[in-house]
Design a protein around this motif. Sequence first.
Motif, PDB file in Angstrom:
ATOM      1  N   UNK A 112     -10.724  -2.015   3.644  1.00  0.00           N
ATOM      2  CA  UNK A 112     -10.470  -1.294   2.390  1.00  0.00           C
ATOM      3  C   UNK A 112      -9.817   0.050   2.689  1.00  0.00           C
ATOM      4  N   UNK A 113      -8.721   0.331   2.032  1.00  0.00           N
ATOM      5  CA  UNK A 113      -8.072   1.637   2.125  1.00  0.00           C
ATOM      6  C   UNK A 113      -8.867   2.662   1.319  1.00  0.00           C
ATOM      7  N   UNK A 114      -9.101   3.820   1.906  1.00  0.00           N
ATOM      8  CA  UNK A 114      -9.730   4.916   1.173  1.00  0.00           C
ATOM      9  C   UNK A 114      -8.714   6.031   0.985  1.00  0.00           C
ATOM     10  N   UNK A 115      -8.463   6.368  -0.276  1.00  0.00           N
ATOM     11  CA  UNK A 115      -7.600   7.486  -0.630  1.00  0.00           C
ATOM     12  C   UNK A 115      -8.427   8.527  -1.365  1.00  0.00           C
ATOM     13  N   UNK A 116      -8.182   9.795  -1.070  1.00  0.00           N
ATOM     14  CA  UNK A 116      -8.907  10.877  -1.736  1.00  0.00           C
ATOM     15  C   UNK A 116      -7.926  11.959  -2.159  1.00  0.00           C
ATOM     16  N   UNK A 117      -8.123  12.468  -3.363  1.00  0.00           N
ATOM     17  CA  UNK A 117      -7.293  13.554  -3.899  1.00  0.00           C
ATOM     18  C   UNK A 117      -8.212  14.575  -4.542  1.00  0.00           C
ATOM     19  N   UNK A 118      -8.243  15.766  -3.977  1.00  0.00           N
ATOM     20  CA  UNK A 118      -9.167  16.798  -4.425  1.00  0.00           C
ATOM     21  C   UNK A 118      -8.467  17.764  -5.383  1.00  0.00           C
ATOM     22  N   UNK A 148     -20.697   4.566   6.426  1.00  0.00           N
ATOM     23  CA  UNK A 148     -19.667   4.498   5.384  1.00  0.00           C
ATOM     24  C   UNK A 148     -18.345   3.981   5.944  1.00  0.00           C
ATOM     25  N   UNK A 149     -17.906   4.576   7.046  1.00  0.00           N
ATOM     26  CA  UNK A 149     -16.637   4.179   7.638  1.00  0.00           C
ATOM     27  C   UNK A 149     -16.679   2.736   8.138  1.00  0.00           C
ATOM     28  N   UNK A 150     -17.807   2.331   8.686  1.00  0.00           N
ATOM     29  CA  UNK A 150     -17.935   0.948   9.172  1.00  0.00           C
ATOM     30  C   UNK A 150     -17.744  -0.050   8.052  1.00  0.00           C
ATOM     31  N   UNK A 151     -18.350   0.210   6.914  1.00  0.00           N
ATOM     32  CA  UNK A 151     -18.227  -0.727   5.791  1.00  0.00           C
ATOM     33  C   UNK A 151     -16.789  -0.791   5.271  1.00  0.00           C
ATOM     34  N   UNK A 152     -16.116   0.348   5.235  1.00  0.00           N
ATOM     35  CA  UNK A 152     -14.712   0.357   4.816  1.00  0.00           C
ATOM     36  C   UNK A 152     -13.850  -0.424   5.805  1.00  0.00           C
ATOM     37  N   UNK A 153     -14.033  -0.155   7.090  1.00  0.00           N
ATOM     38  CA  UNK A 153     -13.216  -0.806   8.114  1.00  0.00           C
ATOM     39  C   UNK A 153     -13.521  -2.291   8.226  1.00  0.00           C
ATOM     40  N   UNK A 154     -14.794  -2.657   8.153  1.00  0.00           N
ATOM     41  CA  UNK A 154     -15.171  -4.072   8.246  1.00  0.00           C
ATOM     42  C   UNK A 154     -14.564  -4.888   7.107  1.00  0.00           C
ATOM     43  N   UNK A 159      -7.448   3.719   6.753  1.00  0.00           N
ATOM     44  CA  UNK A 159      -6.422   2.689   6.569  1.00  0.00           C
ATOM     45  C   UNK A 159      -7.046   1.304   6.480  1.00  0.00           C
ATOM     46  N   UNK A 160      -6.560   0.530   5.512  1.00  0.00           N
ATOM     47  CA  UNK A 160      -7.008  -0.848   5.334  1.00  0.00           C
ATOM     48  C   UNK A 160      -5.830  -1.790   5.177  1.00  0.00           C
ATOM     49  N   UNK A 161      -5.920  -2.717   4.248  1.00  0.00           N
ATOM     50  CA  UNK A 161      -4.897  -3.742   4.044  1.00  0.00           C
ATOM     51  C   UNK A 161      -3.548  -3.124   3.670  1.00  0.00           C
ATOM     52  N   UNK A 162      -2.486  -3.797   4.077  1.00  0.00           N
ATOM     53  CA  UNK A 162      -1.135  -3.297   3.769  1.00  0.00           C
ATOM     54  C   UNK A 162      -0.682  -3.700   2.372  1.00  0.00           C
ATOM     55  N   UNK A 163      -1.303  -4.729   1.804  1.00  0.00           N
ATOM     56  CA  UNK A 163      -0.947  -5.185   0.453  1.00  0.00           C
ATOM     57  C   UNK A 163      -2.143  -5.039  -0.475  1.00  0.00           C
ATOM     58  N   UNK A 164      -1.859  -4.589  -1.699  1.00  0.00           N
ATOM     59  CA  UNK A 164      -2.917  -4.225  -2.647  1.00  0.00           C
ATOM     60  C   UNK A 164      -2.809  -5.069  -3.912  1.00  0.00           C
ATOM     61  N   UNK A 165      -3.961  -5.591  -4.343  1.00  0.00           N
ATOM     62  CA  UNK A 165      -4.009  -6.265  -5.650  1.00  0.00           C
ATOM     63  C   UNK A 165      -5.089  -5.675  -6.550  1.00  0.00           C
ATOM     64  N   UNK A 166      -6.158  -5.127  -5.934  1.00  0.00           N
ATOM     65  CA  UNK A 166      -7.271  -4.584  -6.714  1.00  0.00           C
ATOM     66  C   UNK A 166      -7.604  -3.174  -6.248  1.00  0.00           C
ATOM     67  N   UNK A 167      -7.645  -2.244  -7.205  1.00  0.00           N
ATOM     68  CA  UNK A 167      -8.002  -0.853  -6.935  1.00  0.00           C
ATOM     69  C   UNK A 167      -9.316  -0.538  -7.643  1.00  0.00           C
ATOM     70  N   UNK A 168     -10.230   0.100  -6.932  1.00  0.00           N
ATOM     71  CA  UNK A 168     -11.436   0.666  -7.525  1.00  0.00           C
ATOM     72  C   UNK A 168     -11.331   2.182  -7.443  1.00  0.00           C
ATOM     73  N   UNK A 195       0.827  -1.211   0.000  1.00  0.00           N
ATOM     74  CA  UNK A 195       0.000   0.000   0.000  1.00  0.00           C
ATOM     75  C   UNK A 195       0.859   1.259   0.000  1.00  0.00           C
ATOM     76  N   UNK A 196       1.893   1.277   0.819  1.00  0.00           N
ATOM     77  CA  UNK A 196       2.707   2.481   0.938  1.00  0.00           C
ATOM     78  C   UNK A 196       3.455   2.799  -0.351  1.00  0.00           C
ATOM     79  N   UNK A 197       3.755   1.788  -1.144  1.00  0.00           N
ATOM     80  CA  UNK A 197       4.410   2.027  -2.441  1.00  0.00           C
ATOM     81  C   UNK A 197       3.449   2.704  -3.408  1.00  0.00           C
TER      82      UNK A 197
END
Length: 247
Positions: A92-98, A83-89, A31-40, A4-6
């Motif tokens: 899933x990492x949530x990133x936002x760029x405005x 919203x936050x509960x579903x992400x945390x449960x 913050x979610x998983x430390x390793x990423x394979x699928x991005x939406x 994720x950090x990469x």
Amino acid sequence: MTARDSVIAKINEWLTPSEFQDYCPNGLQVEGKTDISTIVTGVTASQDLIEAAIVANADMLIVHHGYFWKGEDQTIRGMKRERLKRLLDNDINLLAYHLPLDDHPEYGNNRQLAGILGIENPRPLNGLVWEGELKEPLTPEKFGLQIARALHRDPLRVGNGRAEIKRVGWCTGAAQGFINTAIDAGLDAYISGEISEPTTHTARECGIHYYAAGHHATERYGVKALGEALEKEFGLKHRFIDCDNPV
């Protein structure tokens, strides 16, 4: 799998969010998983988009409109809690760029919208406002049809400008207040996502064609381009999900 950090480091390298004074935190918001394979990717971190990301087995959700805006209620309850509960449960990492995503010269909403609308020689004009030219002059009516076909949404057109449009200015989203930048530059038309009551009078009295083409509709393309770039860079699976919004 990619760390994720990469992924975050690469986005920060491209978008340079630290250079912007924004209305919300840019980068990792949940913050979610430390390793990423699928991005939406998607425009806004709504409940519908979160549920779609869960179905898509996303490890990371990247949006233009995230959470924690200046002035909003800081308590975690109601819609925000769900919203936050579903992400945390679902880890899933949530990133936002405005603003960094609006401004970027390659992946930015303004740059991407130019390609979608067929505007040539797109370039920054002043601040977040861009300018460019149409391949050939069009009547205001025909240019409105061109926008509608490209964005699958009929724009609202107001104003009294020249009989043909050649030079165009634009800024995606809620950027109607920048219409005076286009007027000062002598442009034939200005496009943004939203319109306010004073915008109509400004466009009529200052001789420019104004198109309100939809906040959501004008800002679909930057985050999608960013996701595609990450897919290519890291070999990750990417899917852009468009949750319709008529505004």
